[in-house]
Design a protein around this motif. Structure first.
Motif, PDB file in Angstrom:
ATOM      1  N   LEU A 120      -5.013  -3.856   2.002  1.00  0.00           N
ATOM      2  CA  LEU A 120      -4.230  -3.648   3.215  1.00  0.00           C
ATOM      3  C   LEU A 120      -2.900  -3.012   2.838  1.00  0.00           C
ATOM      4  O   LEU A 120      -2.213  -3.488   1.920  1.00  0.00           O
ATOM      5  CB  LEU A 120      -3.982  -4.977   3.940  1.00  0.00           C
ATOM      6  CG  LEU A 120      -5.214  -5.720   4.482  1.00  0.00           C
ATOM      7  CD1 LEU A 120      -4.800  -7.010   5.157  1.00  0.00           C
ATOM      8  CD2 LEU A 120      -5.994  -4.839   5.457  1.00  0.00           C
ATOM      9  N   ARG A 121      -2.540  -1.958   3.557  1.00  0.00           N
ATOM     10  CA  ARG A 121      -1.284  -1.266   3.265  1.00  0.00           C
ATOM     11  C   ARG A 121      -0.292  -1.512   4.392  1.00  0.00           C
ATOM     12  O   ARG A 121      -0.636  -1.414   5.577  1.00  0.00           O
ATOM     13  CB  ARG A 121      -1.538   0.230   3.091  1.00  0.00           C
ATOM     14  CG  ARG A 121      -0.296   1.014   2.689  1.00  0.00           C
ATOM     15  CD  ARG A 121      -0.647   2.371   2.144  1.00  0.00           C
ATOM     16  NE  ARG A 121       0.540   3.083   1.663  1.00  0.00           N
ATOM     17  CZ  ARG A 121       0.509   4.175   0.923  1.00  0.00           C
ATOM     18  NH1 ARG A 121      -0.659   4.683   0.559  1.00  0.00           N
ATOM     19  NH2 ARG A 121       1.623   4.757   0.531  1.00  0.00           N
ATOM     20  N   ASN A 122       0.949  -1.808   4.022  1.00  0.00           N
ATOM     21  CA  ASN A 122       2.010  -2.035   4.993  1.00  0.00           C
ATOM     22  C   ASN A 122       3.271  -1.340   4.490  1.00  0.00           C
ATOM     23  O   ASN A 122       4.047  -1.902   3.713  1.00  0.00           O
ATOM     24  CB  ASN A 122       2.260  -3.533   5.191  1.00  0.00           C
ATOM     25  CG  ASN A 122       3.299  -3.812   6.259  1.00  0.00           C
ATOM     26  OD1 ASN A 122       3.635  -2.938   7.060  1.00  0.00           O
ATOM     27  ND2 ASN A 122       3.832  -5.026   6.263  1.00  0.00           N
ATOM     28  N   GLY A 123       3.442  -0.089   4.925  1.00  0.00           N
ATOM     29  CA  GLY A 123       4.602   0.675   4.481  1.00  0.00           C
ATOM     30  C   GLY A 123       4.561   0.928   2.986  1.00  0.00           C
ATOM     31  O   GLY A 123       3.547   1.403   2.458  1.00  0.00           O
ATOM     32  N   LYS A 125       4.346  -1.187   0.589  1.00  0.00           N
ATOM     33  CA  LYS A 125       3.664  -2.241  -0.154  1.00  0.00           C
ATOM     34  C   LYS A 125       2.186  -2.290   0.217  1.00  0.00           C
ATOM     35  O   LYS A 125       1.790  -1.926   1.325  1.00  0.00           O
ATOM     36  CB  LYS A 125       4.298  -3.613   0.131  1.00  0.00           C
ATOM     37  CG  LYS A 125       5.768  -3.722  -0.259  1.00  0.00           C
ATOM     38  CD  LYS A 125       5.944  -3.668  -1.771  1.00  0.00           C
ATOM     39  CE  LYS A 125       7.417  -3.836  -2.142  1.00  0.00           C
ATOM     40  NZ  LYS A 125       7.611  -3.761  -3.610  1.00  0.00           N
ATOM     41  N   VAL A 126       1.372  -2.738  -0.735  1.00  0.00           N
ATOM     42  CA  VAL A 126      -0.041  -2.994  -0.452  1.00  0.00           C
ATOM     43  C   VAL A 126      -0.377  -4.407  -0.892  1.00  0.00           C
ATOM     44  O   VAL A 126       0.269  -4.964  -1.804  1.00  0.00           O
ATOM     45  CB  VAL A 126      -0.979  -1.998  -1.182  1.00  0.00           C
ATOM     46  CG1 VAL A 126      -0.803  -0.602  -0.641  1.00  0.00           C
ATOM     47  CG2 VAL A 126      -0.765  -2.040  -2.684  1.00  0.00           C
ATOM     48  N   ARG A 127      -1.347  -4.975  -0.213  1.00  0.00           N
ATOM     49  CA  ARG A 127      -1.881  -6.281  -0.613  1.00  0.00           C
ATOM     50  C   ARG A 127      -3.366  -6.110  -0.899  1.00  0.00           C
ATOM     51  O   ARG A 127      -4.116  -5.575  -0.061  1.00  0.00           O
ATOM     52  CB  ARG A 127      -1.654  -7.328   0.485  1.00  0.00           C
ATOM     53  CG  ARG A 127      -0.205  -7.784   0.583  1.00  0.00           C
ATOM     54  CD  ARG A 127      -0.024  -8.928   1.567  1.00  0.00           C
ATOM     55  NE  ARG A 127       1.315  -9.490   1.477  1.00  0.00           N
ATOM     56  CZ  ARG A 127       1.730 -10.551   2.154  1.00  0.00           C
ATOM     57  NH1 ARG A 127       0.891 -11.176   2.996  1.00  0.00           N
ATOM     58  NH2 ARG A 127       2.959 -10.993   2.005  1.00  0.00           N
ATOM     59  N   GLU A 199       0.404  -8.560  -4.266  1.00  0.00           N
ATOM     60  CA  GLU A 199       1.173  -7.551  -3.533  1.00  0.00           C
ATOM     61  C   GLU A 199       1.917  -6.691  -4.536  1.00  0.00           C
ATOM     62  O   GLU A 199       2.504  -7.202  -5.497  1.00  0.00           O
ATOM     63  CB  GLU A 199       2.164  -8.224  -2.579  1.00  0.00           C
ATOM     64  CG  GLU A 199       3.002  -7.242  -1.773  1.00  0.00           C
ATOM     65  CD  GLU A 199       3.942  -7.942  -0.810  1.00  0.00           C
ATOM     66  OE1 GLU A 199       3.437  -8.458   0.215  1.00  0.00           O
ATOM     67  OE2 GLU A 199       5.165  -8.000  -1.087  1.00  0.00           O
TER      68      GLU A 199
END
Length: 332
Positions: A120-123, A125-127, A199
């Motif tokens: 999952l990518r959020n800006g 950062k990725v998890r 993360e």
């Protein structure tokens, strides 16, 4: 409703556990005896074992050496590139993104079932999550932290051996102590997540292989596929083959390792038009062919390894399976 049969993993996913436990003052062989698994688990990394059995093995190993974070600590000595042909294939990708894509695509067929990788990518950062879809609870957190350690090692193949994730996410209860785990992983720990993972900076996704002598290289080799979650016959056959490591397979032992009952197991087999004896005969034939092909083990010893008290009985059985005697099969 009958219980779902256990997922599978290769014994190689335990990494160098024998040496690790020896250094911690424990005995992997003693733990194997305690959870009723054959010693071949330590000697044949390519064989598959029920995932629930690995959970229990890790839990027992943790108790053996008195380490509540055993899975995390074992994870510090594993290497993804040494994790069977699958690990070598993943770590041979040109970029981290390609390595992760290989991991997502090949995990369930080449290494381990009942396991889901998600990115999952959020800006910036990725998890990257690893979820074990397996009802077993004993030893789950040890296996989860071991899985996270393999994820970290994949990224290190591209970011360098000193790299650490920004955060390690665990499924341990929120409020659990973090200090010891933070020391083990060398980074921040966040508890209370539905699924464990790591993360890190999304900029690493395009990073190429980190050229270093410290990155282990393992030659890729052919391995039998891990039976899929929906492959009932393949699942039962894999555990029967594991049982062969210590003699003639027993239906109760196979059922217990799959988390079901003898009656349910036999019903599964009847529904697929076969029987436990047929499964065992097929496993015996395959194992006998493998041993004969090696060309070094005497036929008499092969007979004893497969649970026959008399080599003549083995020879008659092999002729029934293949139409030729064991010596003729070896010569051909």
């Amino acid at each position: 409703m009958a219980p779902r049969l256990s997922g599978f993993t290769r014994a190689s996913s335990l990494g160098p556990i024998t040496d690790f436990m020896d250094r911690q003052g424990g005995s992997a062989a003693r733990v194997l005896r305690g959870v009723d698994l054959p010693f071949a688990v330590l000697e044949q990394p390519e064989i598959v074992i029920p995932l629930r059995a690995q959970f229990r093995f890790l839990e027992s190993a943790a108790r053996e050496i008195g380490d509540p974070h055993f899975g995390a600590r074992l994870g510090q000595v594993v290497r993804m590139a040494n994790l069977s042909a699958f690990g070598a294939w993943v770590c041979a990708a040109e970029t981290l993104t390609q390595a992760m894509e290989r991991g997502h695509a090949g995990l369930n067929t080449m290494l381990q079932t009942s396991t889901v990788l998600t990115l999952l990518r959020n800006g910036p950062k990725v998890r990257w999550f690893i979820e074990f879809v397996e009802p077993e609870t004993d030893g789950r957190h040890h296996n989860e932290l071991l899985g996270v350690a393999y994820q970290i090692d994949v990224v290190r193949t591209y970011a360098g051996r000193q790299w650490r994730p920004d955060v390690v996410l665990t499924a341990l209860p929120r409020g659990s102590p973090r200090a010891e785990l933070e020391e083990i992983f060398g980074t921040n720990i966040s508890h209370g997540h539905p699924v464990p993972g790591i993360e890190f900076d999304a900029a690493l996704l395009g990073r190429g292989l980190f050229r270093s002598a410290d990155v282990p290289v393992r030659r890729s080799q052919a391995e039998p596929l891990v039976p899929g979650n929906g492959d009932t016959i393949g699942t039962i056959a894999a555990v029967a083959d594991l049982a062969l490591c210590e003699g003639y397979p027993r239906v109760d032992w196979v059922a217990a390792k799959l988390g079901t009952t003898r009656r349910s197991l036999q019903r599964h087999l009847r529904e697929h038009g076969t029987s436990f004896n047929r499964i065992v005969e097929d496993a015996l034939c395959k194992r006998a062919k493998d041993l004969l092909t090696q060309g070094t083990v005497p036929v008499t010893e092969i007979a004893f390894q497969l649970g026959y008290s008399d080599p003549a009985h083995f020879s008659r059985a092999f002729r029934r399976w293949t139409g030729v005697a064991p010596t003729a099969y070896r010569a051909a």
